[in-house]
Design an enzyme around this catalytic site. Structure first.
Site, short mmCIF file in Angstrom:
data_model
loop_
_atom_site.label_atom_id
_atom_site.label_comp_id
_atom_site.label_asym_id
_atom_site.label_seq_id
_atom_site.Cartn_x
_atom_site.Cartn_y
_atom_site.Cartn_z
N TYR A 145 0.83 -1.21 0.00
CA TYR A 145 0.00 0.00 0.00
C TYR A 145 0.87 1.26 0.00
O TYR A 145 0.68 2.15 -0.83
CB TYR A 145 -0.90 -0.03 1.23
N ASP A 271 3.52 -0.80 12.35
CA ASP A 271 2.40 0.09 12.66
C ASP A 271 2.98 1.47 13.01
O ASP A 271 3.78 1.58 13.95
CB ASP A 271 1.65 -0.48 13.87
N1 UDP Z 1 -5.80 -0.53 16.20
C1 UDP Z 1 -6.06 -1.09 17.46
N2 UDP Z 1 -7.05 -2.03 17.56
C2 UDP Z 1 -7.80 -2.44 16.47
C3 UDP Z 1 -7.52 -1.86 15.21
C4 UDP Z 1 -6.51 -0.90 15.11
O1 UDP Z 1 -5.44 -0.73 18.47
O2 UDP Z 1 -8.65 -3.31 16.66
C5 UDP Z 1 -4.71 0.46 16.10
C6 UDP Z 1 -3.70 0.18 14.98
O3 UDP Z 1 -2.65 -0.68 15.43
C7 UDP Z 1 -3.19 1.58 14.69
C8 UDP Z 1 -4.40 2.46 14.96
O4 UDP Z 1 -5.29 1.69 15.77
O5 UDP Z 1 -2.16 1.92 15.59
C9 UDP Z 1 -5.13 2.87 13.69
O6 UDP Z 1 -5.31 1.70 12.93
P1 UDP Z 1 -6.23 1.68 11.64
O7 UDP Z 1 -6.19 0.27 11.11
O8 UDP Z 1 -7.56 2.26 11.93
O9 UDP Z 1 -5.53 2.66 10.61
P2 UDP Z 1 -4.02 2.92 10.16
O10 UDP Z 1 -3.78 4.31 10.60
O11 UDP Z 1 -3.08 1.96 10.86
O12 UDP Z 1 -4.03 2.74 8.70
#
Ligand code: UDP
Length: 309
Positions: A145, A271
């Protein structure tokens, strides 16, 4: 105007189509339902100025007639899609963008690419300005991505230089609102559904990583402003109100009135630790500023999911 929206059945795409129809435009939507859903089109398909073609943009495009504007929002964008579908994502960001850019060139249309804050990777500059080149792992689990979207920016910039294509690049930060997939794995829909079902909220790591959440109507307004501007440099679109993931989980618990517990689970590789847009460029060049507060936007999103859980 006659406007093509690729990714019309997606979360942001469907909100954009609705806005463009409201503004009086004729819209042709494309989507192959890779991550979008037919349900997102239900309120749109009966509109006389909307037509829809089920199509994968990595394949040669069907005849689409004349068009003035092309918005490209077609791409699976949730981290849970990166593992099982990396080649599809890279193809959409390369062959798919090539096909749409060719259409724009032939039609003399203006092209807006939905790029992303992911092009900054795990950033070492904070908040992120458009001048920052990023810190991306080219072979990591998110690279399909991140690098795909970086390639798309490079491709379109080359089209602008070599063919004079009118290109706009929006770097979209975390966006949320009604019509997100309940199972798309992203933080907000996951937490809301867990809270409404009384299940534990799964916070990755210790929840100290940050994000900045923008309500979808604000984001769509930024996209339209950018498209209709003469700004050819990339522009960050996002809400700079930054919050830790743990604090976001607590906010969801408070706003849903849920008694779910918070469960700390392992954090995905690569992440990003922090993320927050510098939106000076959008403010000064587009006169754009998010209008919906996080609490208000979270509450609206929770109300939407409540109807469906
Ligand atoms: N996250 C979390 N629990 C979940 C899903 C996501 O703690 O069930 C965390 C993830 O690791 C990241 C943040 O929330 O640090 C945002 O994740 P998301 O997938 O929404 O978007 P990203 O910004 O990573 O594309």
């Amino acid at each position: 105007m006659r406007i093509v929206v690729a990714g019309a059945a997606g979360f942001i795409g469907s909100h954009l189509v609705e806005r463009l129809l409201r503004d009086g435009h004729t819209v042709v939507g494309l989507d192959n339902f890779a991550s979008g859903s037919r349900a997102n089109l239900t309120a749109l398909v009966s509109h006389p100025a909307f037509s829809f073609i089920e199509h994968d943009i990595t394949r040669p495009l069907p005849p689409l007639g004349t068009c003035d504007r092309i918005y490209n929002l077609a791409c699976p964008a949730s981290p849970i899609d990166f593992g099982p579908r990396p080649l599809e994502i890279l193809a959409v960001c390369s062959q798919g963008v090539w096909n749409l850019a060719e259409l724009a060139r032939r039609a003399g249309a203006r092209f807006l690419q939905a790029s992303t804050s992911e092009i900054y990777g795990d950033p070492q500059e904070h908040p992120q300005r458009e001048t920052y080149w990023g810190h991306v792992n080219p072979i990591g689990p998110r690279s399909c991505y991140d690098e795909g979207k970086r390639f798309a920016e490079a491709w379109l910039t080359a089209c602008a230089r070599q063919h004079g294509l009118a290109v706009r690049i929006a770097r979209i930060f975390n966006t949320y609102g009604p019509q997100m997939r309940a199972d798309d794995g992203r933080m907000l829909p996951t937490f809301i559904v867990q809270a409404l079902r009384g299940e534990p909220l799964t916070v990755h790591g210790d929840g100290s990583q940050t994000r900045s959440f923008c309500y979808v109507s604000d984001l769509v307004d930024g996209l339209v402003r950018l498209m209709e501007s003469d700004v050819t440099a990339p522009v960050n679109l996002g809400n700079p109100a930054e919050i830790t993931i743990l604090a976001a989980a607590r906010e969801v618990l408070e706003l849903t009135g849920s008694r779910s517990e918070i469960r700390f689970v392992s954090r995905p590789a690569d992440d990003p630790r922090i993320r927050c847009p510098d939106i000076t460029r959008a403010r000064t060049l587009l006169g754009w500023e998010p209008q919906v507060s996080r609490r208000d936007g979270f509450a609206r999103t929770i109300a939407w999911f409540r109807q469906r859980c």
